[in-house]
Design a protein around this motif. Structure first.
Motif, PDB file in Angstrom:
ATOM      1  N   GLU A   1       1.423   4.486  -3.767  1.00 24.36           N
ATOM      2  CA  GLU A   1       2.031   2.903  -3.851  1.00 24.36           C
ATOM      3  C   GLU A   1       3.108   2.862  -4.715  1.00 24.36           C
ATOM      4  O   GLU A   1       3.952   2.132  -4.587  1.00 24.36           O
ATOM      5  CB  GLU A   1       0.709   2.324  -4.516  1.00 24.36           C
ATOM      6  CG  GLU A   1      -0.357   1.639  -3.530  1.00 24.36           C
ATOM      7  CD  GLU A   1      -1.289   2.533  -2.743  1.00 24.36           C
ATOM      8  OE1 GLU A   1      -1.533   3.807  -3.212  1.00 24.36           O
ATOM      9  OE2 GLU A   1      -1.885   2.282  -1.917  1.00 24.36           O
TER      10      GLU A   1
ATOM     11  N   SER B   1       0.948  -1.145   0.063  1.00 25.52           N
ATOM     12  CA  SER B   1      -0.037   0.069   0.089  1.00 25.52           C
ATOM     13  C   SER B   1       0.759   0.934   0.055  1.00 25.52           C
ATOM     14  O   SER B   1       2.241   1.135  -0.110  1.00 25.52           O
ATOM     15  CB  SER B   1      -0.668   0.047   1.222  1.00 25.52           C
ATOM     16  OG  SER B   1      -1.814  -1.054   1.316  1.00 25.52           O
TER      17      SER B   1
ATOM     18  N   THR C   1      -2.175   8.446   0.892  1.00 27.09           N
ATOM     19  CA  THR C   1      -3.490   8.348   0.000  1.00 27.09           C
ATOM     20  C   THR C   1      -4.355   9.483   0.236  1.00 27.09           C
ATOM     21  O   THR C   1      -4.967  10.128  -0.689  1.00 27.09           O
ATOM     22  CB  THR C   1      -3.869   6.885  -0.062  1.00 27.09           C
ATOM     23  OG1 THR C   1      -3.071   5.989  -0.061  1.00 27.09           O
ATOM     24  CG2 THR C   1      -5.201   6.974  -0.921  1.00 27.09           C
TER      25      THR C   1
HETATM   26  N1  ASP Z   1      -4.006   3.436  -0.278  1.00 23.63           N
HETATM   27  C1  ASP Z   1      -4.927   2.960  -0.485  1.00 23.63           C
HETATM   28  C2  ASP Z   1      -5.976   3.464   0.568  1.00 23.63           C
HETATM   29  O1  ASP Z   1      -5.814   4.186   1.435  1.00 23.63           O
HETATM   30  C3  ASP Z   1      -5.281   1.461  -0.851  1.00 23.63           C
HETATM   31  C4  ASP Z   1      -4.793   0.700   0.202  1.00 23.63           C
HETATM   32  O2  ASP Z   1      -4.109   0.856   1.034  1.00 23.63           O
HETATM   33  O3  ASP Z   1      -5.154  -0.640  -0.071  1.00 23.63           O
HETATM   34  O4  ASP Z   1      -7.351   3.272   0.334  1.00 23.63           O
END
Ligand code: ASP
Length: 436
Positions: A115, A37, A50
């Motif tokens: 990511e 992630s 994110t």
């Molecule tokens: N970084 C993305 C999110 O925070 C995807 C993930 O972590 O799975 O949604």
């Protein structure tokens, strides 16, 4: 034998976390493909990369200066690079990103960089090959995954390099334009990769030691679930248990690849195994989940109306308003439809008027106070007396049951109560069914 290992945001949030990841990956040579992630929170008040990237994209859209935010994000990556003496040219990567943003890059591109860069650093640190998801995870133009081409591409990269790091959460259309999964979608990437290489296991490393029987914000210290089947997990996550992205199970289920939920901060804990069938006896109830704020429409037909036509017309009304249905109950003259309150709260009167118009029914009653509690367990199937036992818990605790439903697989009993009874219901069920 191959293990695909996916590390969530908190597992890659800092250089300290990177070190733990390396120890885990190198402890078992089967751990050949690593999915990551973006950097998550290092402490409670911290930001997830994110989230910052979404904010950055919004700033860009509204013409707000983004330089401070870019610096803040860049610093997080620079810090890891410096702490671990890595070679990735983070500065250069951010120049490329800034250039692309200037040229009008999409929100999906901007957000995917979280990511992308994490995987670059992780590949460098582990000495594994970096493989960009934009090259291997392929979407059709209608937004669905092209499973066949994706599997072929991942497999061929694996055969070529043997040890890979792949960023989660995104892929690309055949044009190369970036497309994201929904939030939390790195879990899905891990699952797709596990399927593509027919992995022996898919390890999902996070910051909890497995799945708990109930939400710890409602129940104090709930028990860990040792094993859960794919079907049980689907039911639990659909009803709000938030361990894995809802779509994670689908890709691995066909090949019966077990998923393990493990804790990066406590790698020797057993965690939870998710598999097709479990030979562990387990409790009568595997888990309890639920969600608040559902709405109920009760439609009463005129005596002479044909029931099937009424049902058809009512359903087509919900379709017309694009409302997703959770449950449908029918009785002699009534027909009840349950849906999320947020889907209808602004259009209730329009929906009711339309139903009356198209189905010619006598009355439509509306109740906006329903919470659904799902009691899930493979051991409940084919056992006389189970539902009676569950319902008696509500009676004993003076909780009024508004709706009841059970699927034919008999692994899920769903009970509807007033929102104010939601937490009380979960605590009462847990108290009765958890192993003592
Ligand atoms: N970084 C993305 C999110 O925070 C995807 C993930 O972590 O799975 O949604």
């Amino acid at each position: 034998m191959i293990s695909v290992v996916k590390f969530g945001g908190s597992s890659v949030a800092s250089s300290e976390q990177f070190k733990k990841v390396k120890n885990i990956v190198l402890a078992d040579e089967k751990r050949s493909i690593v999915v990551v992630s973006a950097l998550g929170k290092r402490f409670k008040q911290d930001n997830k990369i994110t989230d910052l990237l979404y904010l950055l994209s919004a700033h860009k859209r509204y013409g707000v200066d983004i330089s401070a935010m870019v610096n803040m994000i860049e610093e997080r990556y620079e810090e890891i690079k410096n702490d671990l003496s890595l070679h990735v040219d983070v500065k250069k990567e951010f120049e490329i990103i800034a250039e692309n943003i200037k040229k009008g890059a999409s929100e999906e591109y901007i957000v995917s960089r979280g990511e992308f860069l994490c995987a670059k650093l992780m590949a460098d640190y582990l000495g594994y090959e970096f493989v960009d998801s934009a090259e291997v995870v392929v979407f059709n133009y209608d937004g669905t995954l092209n499973e066949e081409v994706t599997a072929e591409r991942i497999k061929s990269k694996f055969e070529e390099y043997k040890k890979l790091v792949i960023p989660g959460f995104y892929g690309a259309y055949p044009t190369g334009e970036i497309k994201l999964f929904s939030r939390g979608g790195s879990d899905v990437t891990g699952s797709i990769v596990a399927m593509a290489v027919s992995a022996e296991r898919y390890e999902n490393w996070t910051d909890v030691s497995g799945i708990l029987m109930a939400d710890p914000r409602i129940v104090d210290n709930p028990e860990r679930v040792e094993e859960v089947t794919y079907d049980e997990l689907r039911e639990l996550s659909y009803m709000g248990a938030s361990v894995l992205h809802e779509e994670t199970v689908m890709p691995v289920r066909e090949l019966n690849i077990p998923i393990y939920i493990l804790n990066t901060n406590s790698p020797n804990d057993e965690g939870t195994k998710i598999c097709k069938e479990s030979d562990k006896n387990g409790n009568l109830v595997t888990g309890i989940a639920g969600r608040k704020n559902f709405a109920v429409f009760t439609i009463t037909k005129v005596v002479s109306a044909d029931k099937l036509s009424v049902i058809r017309d009512v359903l087509s009304t919900f379709k017309k308003f694009n409302v997703k249905l959770e449950h449908i109950h029918t009785s002699v003259d009534c027909f009840t439809v349950v849906c999320a309150l947020s889907d209808v709260d602004r259009i209730v009167y329009d929906v009711i008027a339309e139903i009356k118009k198209v189905a010619g029914v006598v009355s439509v009653d509306f109740d906006d106070d329903l919470a659904l509690v799902a009691v899930v367990g493979r051991n409940m199937a084919l056992q006389p007396g189970v539902s009676g036992r569950i319902f008696s818990i509500f009676g004993k605790n003076n909780i009024n049951i508004k709706t009841i439903s059970q699927g034919t697989k008999e692994i899920n009993i769903m009970v509807g109560v007033s929102n104010q009874d939601f937490e009380k219901s979960i605590r009462a069920i847990y108290k009765e069914v958890a192993s003592k």
